[in-house]
Write a protein that holds these residues in place. Structure first.
Motif, short mmCIF file in Angstrom:
data_model
loop_
_atom_site.label_atom_id
_atom_site.label_comp_id
_atom_site.label_asym_id
_atom_site.label_seq_id
_atom_site.Cartn_x
_atom_site.Cartn_y
_atom_site.Cartn_z
N ASP A 75 8.67 88.29 61.02
CA ASP A 75 8.32 89.63 61.52
C ASP A 75 7.98 90.61 60.39
OD1 ASP A 75 10.79 90.10 60.39
OD2 ASP A 75 11.68 90.98 62.17
N GLY A 76 8.03 90.14 59.15
CA GLY A 76 7.68 90.98 58.01
C GLY A 76 8.87 91.59 57.30
N THR A 77 10.07 91.31 57.76
CA THR A 77 11.26 91.83 57.11
C THR A 77 11.42 91.16 55.75
OG1 THR A 77 12.33 92.08 59.26
CG2 THR A 77 13.75 92.15 57.32
N LEU A 78 11.33 91.94 54.70
CA LEU A 78 11.47 91.42 53.35
C LEU A 78 12.95 91.32 53.03
CD1 LEU A 78 9.78 90.52 50.96
CD2 LEU A 78 9.88 92.85 50.12
N LEU A 79 13.45 90.11 52.82
CA LEU A 79 14.87 89.91 52.58
C LEU A 79 15.26 90.23 51.15
CD1 LEU A 79 15.30 86.62 54.61
CD2 LEU A 79 15.87 88.94 55.31
N ASP A 80 14.43 89.82 50.21
CA ASP A 80 14.76 90.11 48.82
C ASP A 80 13.60 89.74 47.92
OD1 ASP A 80 16.32 91.07 46.79
OD2 ASP A 80 17.90 89.59 47.01
N LEU A 81 13.51 90.42 46.80
CA LEU A 81 12.58 90.09 45.73
C LEU A 81 13.39 89.81 44.48
CD1 LEU A 81 9.90 92.90 46.16
CD2 LEU A 81 9.62 90.49 46.68
N SER A 82 12.94 88.87 43.70
CA SER A 82 13.68 88.56 42.48
C SER A 82 13.45 89.64 41.43
CB SER A 82 13.25 87.21 41.92
OG SER A 82 11.91 87.26 41.51
N PRO A 83 14.44 89.92 40.61
CA PRO A 83 14.25 90.90 39.54
C PRO A 83 13.38 90.30 38.44
CG PRO A 83 16.43 89.93 39.41
CD PRO A 83 15.80 89.40 40.66
N LEU A 84 12.71 91.14 37.70
CA LEU A 84 11.87 90.67 36.60
C LEU A 84 12.71 90.31 35.38
CD1 LEU A 84 8.96 93.25 36.78
CD2 LEU A 84 8.95 90.89 37.56
N HIS A 85 12.36 89.20 34.77
CA HIS A 85 12.98 88.75 33.52
C HIS A 85 14.50 88.63 33.61
CE1 HIS A 85 9.00 89.46 32.01
NE2 HIS A 85 9.09 90.72 32.31
N ALA A 86 15.00 88.13 34.74
CA ALA A 86 16.45 87.94 34.90
C ALA A 86 16.69 86.73 35.79
CB ALA A 86 17.08 89.19 35.51
N GLU A 87 17.81 86.06 35.57
CA GLU A 87 18.18 84.95 36.43
C GLU A 87 18.57 85.49 37.80
OE1 GLU A 87 20.95 82.20 34.90
OE2 GLU A 87 19.99 82.10 32.94
N TRP A 88 18.25 84.72 38.84
CA TRP A 88 18.49 85.20 40.19
C TRP A 88 18.62 84.03 41.14
CZ3 TRP A 88 15.12 85.00 44.54
CH2 TRP A 88 15.49 85.83 45.60
N THR A 89 19.54 84.13 42.07
CA THR A 89 19.66 83.14 43.14
C THR A 89 19.89 83.89 44.44
OG1 THR A 89 22.04 82.94 42.84
CG2 THR A 89 20.65 81.37 41.65
N GLY A 90 19.56 83.25 45.53
CA GLY A 90 19.77 83.86 46.84
C GLY A 90 19.91 82.79 47.90
N LEU A 91 20.65 83.10 48.94
CA LEU A 91 20.83 82.18 50.06
C LEU A 91 20.55 82.97 51.33
CD1 LEU A 91 21.70 79.39 51.07
CD2 LEU A 91 24.03 80.24 51.12
N TYR A 92 19.56 82.55 52.10
CA TYR A 92 19.13 83.31 53.28
C TYR A 92 18.96 82.37 54.45
CZ TYR A 92 17.98 86.58 49.65
OH TYR A 92 18.07 87.41 48.56
N GLU A 93 19.22 82.90 55.63
CA GLU A 93 18.95 82.17 56.86
C GLU A 93 17.65 82.74 57.42
OE1 GLU A 93 20.87 81.67 61.24
OE2 GLU A 93 22.23 81.69 59.53
N ILE A 94 16.64 81.90 57.48
CA ILE A 94 15.33 82.35 57.93
C ILE A 94 14.95 81.53 59.16
CG2 ILE A 94 12.89 82.59 57.34
CD1 ILE A 94 13.78 82.88 54.43
N PRO A 95 14.95 82.15 60.35
CA PRO A 95 14.57 81.41 61.56
C PRO A 95 13.08 81.07 61.53
CG PRO A 95 14.95 83.72 62.08
CD PRO A 95 15.29 83.53 60.64
N PHE A 96 12.74 79.93 62.14
CA PHE A 96 11.36 79.45 62.14
C PHE A 96 10.98 78.99 63.53
CE2 PHE A 96 8.32 75.95 61.63
CZ PHE A 96 7.31 76.61 60.96
#
Length: 76
Positions: free
Chosen positions: A28-49
């Motif tokens: 639906d266009g909901t942006l869950l997250d963007l990674s930061p620039l020049h930094a380590e990043w992880t994320g866990l998301y539930e994305i229905p399909f």
């Protein structure tokens, strides 16, 4: 551009680059997250399909828009 195409066709987007996941978005266009620039990043998301989402206006008639615009321009 990738996120816009996901919204256009009602598909979730998980965008990855050489450095890992860089964006997560629902259909639906909901942006869950963007990674930061020049930094380590992880994320866990539930994305229905949805396997077969309802077609959008652009999916049904998008291929007709360019010829229509050309005909209208030629007619003007």
């Amino acid at each position: 551009m990738t996120l816009a195409r996901g919204i256009e066709f009602r598909r979730p987007v998980i965008r990855a680059t050489n450095t890992g996941i860089s964006a997560a978005m629902r259909a639906d266009g909901t942006l869950l997250d963007l990674s930061p620039l020049h930094a380590e990043w992880t994320g866990l998301y539930e994305i229905p399909f949805r396997k077969e989402p309802h077609p959008t206006f652009y999916q049904k008639y998008g291929f007709r828009l360019v010829p229509l615009a050309l005909w209208l321009t030629a007619g003007a």
